[in-house]
Design a protein around this motif. Structure first.
Motif, PDB file in Angstrom:
ATOM      1  N   ALA A   1       0.829  -1.200   0.000  1.00 34.96           N
ATOM      2  CA  ALA A   1       0.000   0.000   0.000  1.00 34.96           C
ATOM      3  C   ALA A   1       0.864   1.251   0.000  1.00 34.96           C
ATOM      4  CB  ALA A   1      -0.908   0.005   1.222  1.00 34.96           C
ATOM      5  N   ARG A   2       0.448   2.249  -0.734  1.00 38.87           N
ATOM      6  CA  ARG A   2       1.174   3.508  -0.803  1.00 38.87           C
ATOM      7  C   ARG A   2       0.767   4.399   0.372  1.00 38.87           C
ATOM      8  NH1 ARG A   2       4.991   1.450  -3.618  1.00 38.87           N
ATOM      9  NH2 ARG A   2       4.573   1.129  -5.830  1.00 38.87           N
ATOM     10  N   LEU A   3       1.587   5.391   0.631  1.00 35.67           N
ATOM     11  CA  LEU A   3       1.339   6.277   1.771  1.00 35.67           C
ATOM     12  C   LEU A   3       0.023   7.022   1.625  1.00 35.67           C
ATOM     13  CD1 LEU A   3       4.904   7.796   2.261  1.00 35.67           C
ATOM     14  CD2 LEU A   3       3.782   6.102   3.714  1.00 35.67           C
ATOM     15  N   THR A   4      -0.178   7.638   0.464  1.00 36.98           N
ATOM     16  CA  THR A   4      -1.373   8.462   0.265  1.00 36.98           C
ATOM     17  C   THR A   4      -2.634   7.615   0.241  1.00 36.98           C
ATOM     18  OG1 THR A   4      -0.044  10.012  -1.052  1.00 36.98           O
ATOM     19  CG2 THR A   4      -2.438  10.210  -1.199  1.00 36.98           C
ATOM     20  N   ALA A   5      -2.611   6.535  -0.526  1.00 35.35           N
ATOM     21  CA  ALA A   5      -3.804   5.698  -0.669  1.00 35.35           C
ATOM     22  C   ALA A   5      -4.190   5.016   0.632  1.00 35.35           C
ATOM     23  CB  ALA A   5      -3.569   4.650  -1.762  1.00 35.35           C
ATOM     24  N   SER A   6      -3.213   4.700   1.465  1.00 37.92           N
ATOM     25  CA  SER A   6      -3.504   4.005   2.713  1.00 37.92           C
ATOM     26  C   SER A   6      -4.142   4.921   3.750  1.00 37.92           C
ATOM     27  CB  SER A   6      -2.211   3.417   3.295  1.00 37.92           C
ATOM     28  OG  SER A   6      -1.321   4.443   3.692  1.00 37.92           O
ATOM     29  N   GLY A   7      -4.017   6.228   3.553  1.00 34.82           N
ATOM     30  CA  GLY A   7      -4.560   7.174   4.521  1.00 34.82           C
ATOM     31  C   GLY A   7      -3.689   7.361   5.740  1.00 34.82           C
ATOM     32  N   ARG A   8      -2.512   6.754   5.744  1.00 36.13           N
ATOM     33  CA  ARG A   8      -1.635   6.840   6.912  1.00 36.13           C
ATOM     34  C   ARG A   8      -0.859   8.151   6.952  1.00 36.13           C
ATOM     35  NH1 ARG A   8       1.464   1.196   7.511  1.00 36.13           N
ATOM     36  NH2 ARG A   8       1.638   1.945   9.654  1.00 36.13           N
ATOM     37  N   VAL A   9      -0.830   8.840   5.825  1.00 39.96           N
ATOM     38  CA  VAL A   9      -0.129  10.117   5.729  1.00 39.96           C
ATOM     39  C   VAL A   9      -1.003  11.082   4.940  1.00 39.96           C
ATOM     40  CG1 VAL A   9       1.943  11.293   4.883  1.00 39.96           C
ATOM     41  CG2 VAL A   9       2.120   8.975   5.780  1.00 39.96           C
ATOM     42  N   LYS A  10      -1.022  12.326   5.340  1.00 39.07           N
ATOM     43  CA  LYS A  10      -1.781  13.323   4.593  1.00 39.07           C
ATOM     44  C   LYS A  10      -1.138  13.539   3.221  1.00 39.07           C
ATOM     45  CE  LYS A  10      -3.423  15.824   8.674  1.00 39.07           C
ATOM     46  NZ  LYS A  10      -3.433  17.134   9.386  1.00 39.07           N
ATOM     47  N   PRO A  11      -1.945  13.663   2.182  1.00 38.53           N
ATOM     48  CA  PRO A  11      -1.389  13.839   0.834  1.00 38.53           C
ATOM     49  C   PRO A  11      -0.399  14.999   0.741  1.00 38.53           C
ATOM     50  CG  PRO A  11      -3.733  13.405   0.713  1.00 38.53           C
ATOM     51  CD  PRO A  11      -3.417  13.561   2.167  1.00 38.53           C
ATOM     52  N   ARG A  12      -0.679  16.080   1.443  1.00 33.05           N
ATOM     53  CA  ARG A  12       0.209  17.243   1.374  1.00 33.05           C
ATOM     54  C   ARG A  12       1.604  16.908   1.893  1.00 33.05           C
ATOM     55  NH1 ARG A  12      -0.607  22.492   0.471  1.00 33.05           N
ATOM     56  NH2 ARG A  12      -2.853  22.144   0.427  1.00 33.05           N
ATOM     57  N   GLN A  13       1.693  16.011   2.878  1.00 29.95           N
ATOM     58  CA  GLN A  13       2.999  15.635   3.407  1.00 29.95           C
ATOM     59  C   GLN A  13       3.804  14.855   2.369  1.00 29.95           C
ATOM     60  OE1 GLN A  13       1.596  13.575   6.979  1.00 29.95           O
ATOM     61  NE2 GLN A  13       2.411  15.220   8.246  1.00 29.95           N
ATOM     62  N   VAL A  14       3.129  13.950   1.661  1.00 23.53           N
ATOM     63  CA  VAL A  14       3.804  13.181   0.615  1.00 23.53           C
ATOM     64  C   VAL A  14       4.257  14.117  -0.502  1.00 23.53           C
ATOM     65  CG1 VAL A  14       3.587  11.289  -1.032  1.00 23.53           C
ATOM     66  CG2 VAL A  14       2.419  11.153   1.175  1.00 23.53           C
ATOM     67  N   LEU A  15       3.400  15.060  -0.864  1.00 27.05           N
ATOM     68  CA  LEU A  15       3.751  16.033  -1.897  1.00 27.05           C
ATOM     69  C   LEU A  15       4.958  16.868  -1.475  1.00 27.05           C
ATOM     70  CD1 LEU A  15       3.205  17.570  -4.526  1.00 27.05           C
ATOM     71  CD2 LEU A  15       1.534  18.957  -3.278  1.00 27.05           C
ATOM     72  N   THR A  16       4.988  17.256  -0.218  1.00 23.45           N
ATOM     73  CA  THR A  16       6.107  18.059   0.288  1.00 23.45           C
ATOM     74  C   THR A  16       7.423  17.305   0.177  1.00 23.45           C
ATOM     75  OG1 THR A  16       4.664  19.238   1.826  1.00 23.45           O
ATOM     76  CG2 THR A  16       7.026  19.258   2.299  1.00 23.45           C
ATOM     77  N   VAL A  17       7.408  16.030   0.538  1.00 25.78           N
ATOM     78  CA  VAL A  17       8.625  15.224   0.450  1.00 25.78           C
ATOM     79  C   VAL A  17       9.072  15.105  -1.008  1.00 25.78           C
ATOM     80  CG1 VAL A  17       9.598  12.926   0.816  1.00 25.78           C
ATOM     81  CG2 VAL A  17       8.156  13.962   2.568  1.00 25.78           C
ATOM     82  N   ALA A  18       8.121  14.897  -1.903  1.00 28.63           N
ATOM     83  CA  ALA A  18       8.462  14.819  -3.333  1.00 28.63           C
ATOM     84  C   ALA A  18       9.126  16.107  -3.799  1.00 28.63           C
ATOM     85  CB  ALA A  18       7.210  14.538  -4.152  1.00 28.63           C
ATOM     86  N   LEU A  19       8.564  17.233  -3.402  1.00 30.76           N
ATOM     87  CA  LEU A  19       9.114  18.524  -3.809  1.00 30.76           C
ATOM     88  C   LEU A  19      10.494  18.770  -3.203  1.00 30.76           C
ATOM     89  CD1 LEU A  19       5.918  20.793  -3.628  1.00 30.76           C
ATOM     90  CD2 LEU A  19       7.007  19.776  -5.653  1.00 30.76           C
ATOM     91  N   VAL A  20      10.715  18.269  -1.995  1.00 28.10           N
ATOM     92  CA  VAL A  20      12.036  18.412  -1.367  1.00 28.10           C
ATOM     93  C   VAL A  20      13.096  17.704  -2.207  1.00 28.10           C
ATOM     94  CG1 VAL A  20      13.445  17.689   0.599  1.00 28.10           C
ATOM     95  CG2 VAL A  20      11.235  18.785   0.988  1.00 28.10           C
ATOM     96  N   PHE A  21      12.792  16.500  -2.650  1.00 26.11           N
ATOM     97  CA  PHE A  21      13.761  15.765  -3.470  1.00 26.11           C
ATOM     98  C   PHE A  21      13.945  16.448  -4.828  1.00 26.11           C
ATOM     99  CE2 PHE A  21      13.139  12.282  -0.453  1.00 26.11           C
ATOM    100  CZ  PHE A  21      14.435  11.804  -0.345  1.00 26.11           C
ATOM    101  N   PHE A  22      12.885  17.010  -5.380  1.00 24.20           N
ATOM    102  CA  PHE A  22      13.030  17.756  -6.625  1.00 24.20           C
ATOM    103  C   PHE A  22      13.919  18.989  -6.421  1.00 24.20           C
ATOM    104  CE2 PHE A  22       8.794  16.051  -8.438  1.00 24.20           C
ATOM    105  CZ  PHE A  22       9.467  15.012  -9.060  1.00 24.20           C
ATOM    106  N   LEU A  23      13.773  19.631  -5.271  1.00 23.50           N
ATOM    107  CA  LEU A  23      14.607  20.802  -4.968  1.00 23.50           C
ATOM    108  C   LEU A  23      16.068  20.400  -4.790  1.00 23.50           C
ATOM    109  CD1 LEU A  23      12.326  22.846  -2.526  1.00 23.50           C
ATOM    110  CD2 LEU A  23      13.023  23.468  -4.854  1.00 23.50           C
ATOM    111  N   ILE A  24      16.315  19.253  -4.172  1.00 21.77           N
ATOM    112  CA  ILE A  24      17.692  18.768  -4.029  1.00 21.77           C
ATOM    113  C   ILE A  24      18.298  18.542  -5.414  1.00 21.77           C
ATOM    114  CG2 ILE A  24      19.113  16.834  -3.256  1.00 21.77           C
ATOM    115  CD1 ILE A  24      17.154  16.484  -0.918  1.00 21.77           C
ATOM    116  N   ALA A  25      17.522  17.923  -6.301  1.00 26.69           N
ATOM    117  CA  ALA A  25      17.998  17.698  -7.665  1.00 26.69           C
ATOM    118  C   ALA A  25      18.273  19.018  -8.368  1.00 26.69           C
ATOM    119  CB  ALA A  25      16.967  16.886  -8.445  1.00 26.69           C
ATOM    120  N   ALA A  26      17.365  19.981  -8.178  1.00 25.40           N
ATOM    121  CA  ALA A  26      17.543  21.291  -8.814  1.00 25.40           C
ATOM    122  C   ALA A  26      18.785  21.997  -8.275  1.00 25.40           C
ATOM    123  CB  ALA A  26      16.298  22.154  -8.580  1.00 25.40           C
ATOM    124  N   GLY A  27      19.012  21.885  -6.973  1.00 24.31           N
ATOM    125  CA  GLY A  27      20.188  22.521  -6.378  1.00 24.31           C
ATOM    126  C   GLY A  27      21.482  21.928  -6.899  1.00 24.31           C
TER     127      GLY A  27
END
Length: 326
Positions: free
Chosen positions: A113-139
């Motif tokens: 089960a994925r984090l978002t679909a399972s309801g164990r994590v708020k979607p915004r938190q998963v999105l934030t983590v994704a954006l953090v890794f994108f920012l690391i790549a951009a940096g």
């Protein structure tokens, strides 16, 4: 005058229920909607580490061809390229978790089960983590651009990030229209390999293009194994991957062609770089993966095939690196 007997009668005291009594007699109220919070293990699982070796392969090959041309190992730039590749890979995995989760696509999943679909994590938190890794790549990408003074690389980096997001994100994600393999081949194969080579050598030899094609084929094979596992669930969810469009049998053939196609390139390069014959050792992981894809009975078995193909990719890349620098 006698009073009302029903008012004068004393009511017996209520009996206290003993804990641990008959569950049919003692009702315990529980909230069925309560979901346990995600653990560190869940977050690590959502990063889909089985796919991370795919980020190493083009960097290894591109760095090898750069050393072949210049005779110099620019290890700082190579390391920065690896940070970009790994960060984008993990960022895309979290972005897919978020986008598929909010669409309801992962409600039909067979795998973990994925984090978002399972309801164990708020979607915004998963999105934030994704954006953090994108920012690391951009940096890291910006650091490479400044170091090499190749300012046009900013456009390439932006295209990579947009491709990562719109794979399953946005209103019309291209991954839902059978185009995922094309973009994976281009960005996780050609762009990653040739780009790594360019920022270290400023010239692109034919070996970089051949290596990029091989890396792209193996990355596409991993995606095919993943989508073959989810073929029935994707149909239900309306996710029209290439596997859904062409069917199970054609996907099995295409997976085999992609995997063996990379080794054909290895054999061609071995004519000029004899150590490249050692890339055939990666068949030790590739052949079992192909066998599983053709004989699996349960979709979960394809998770093993996915992992073996990813292992094949990094082994192939490491051995080809050795062939170029040896």
């Amino acid at each position: 005058m006698a009073g009302n007997p029903s008012k004068n009668r004393k009511r017996p005291p209520a009996k206290k229920r003993k804990p641990g009594g008959n569950p049919e007699k003692a009702h315990v109220s529980r909230d069925p909607r309560r979901v346990e919070p995600a653990t560190i293990r869940d977050w690590v699982g959502a990063a889909r580490l089985r796919t991370v070796p795919l980020a190493f392969t083009p960097v290894l090959i591109g760095t090898g061809t750069a050393i072949l041309v210049t005779g110099v190992f620019h290890w700082v730039i190579a390391l920065a390229c690896l940070v970009v590749a790994v960060s984008i890979q993990i960022g895309v995995n979290y972005a897919n978790d978020y986008s598929d989760g909010i669409r309801g696509t992962d409600d039909y999943r067979v795998g973990p089960a994925r984090l978002t679909a399972s309801g164990r994590v708020k979607p915004r938190q998963v999105l934030t983590v994704a954006l953090v890794f994108f920012l690391i790549a951009a940096g890291a990408g910006l650091a490479i651009t400044i170091r090499t003074q190749q300012w046009w690389l900013i456009l390439v980096g932006a295209a990579c990030l947009l491709a990562g997001w719109f794979y399953t994100g946005g209103k019309r994600p291209y991954g839902y229209y059978g185009l995922g393999e094309i973009f994976v081949f281009v960005f996780f194969g050609l762009v990653a390999t040739v780009g790594t080579n360019w920022v270290q050598a400023f010239v692109i030899p034919q070996e970089a293009w051949f290596g990029g094609v091989a890396a792209g084929l193996l990355a596409c094979a991993v995606l095919l194994a993943n989508n073959l596992r989810d073929i029935d669930q994707d149909r239900l969810a309306g996710k029209r991957t290439l596997t859904v469009l062409i069917g199970k049998r054609a996907t099995q053939w295409l997976f085999t062609v992609f995997v063996l196609g990379a080794f054909v390139i290895g054999v061609v390069l071995a004519v000029f770089y004899p150590i490249a014959w050692l890339t055939l050792m990666a068949l030790l992981a590739a052949l079992p993966a192909i066998l599983i894809v053709w004989t699996y009975r349960a979709p979960r078995e394809l998770v093993v095939a996915l992992g073996l193909t990813s292992l094949t990719s990094i082994a192939f890349g490491a051995l080809l690196f050795w062939a170029f620098v040896g």
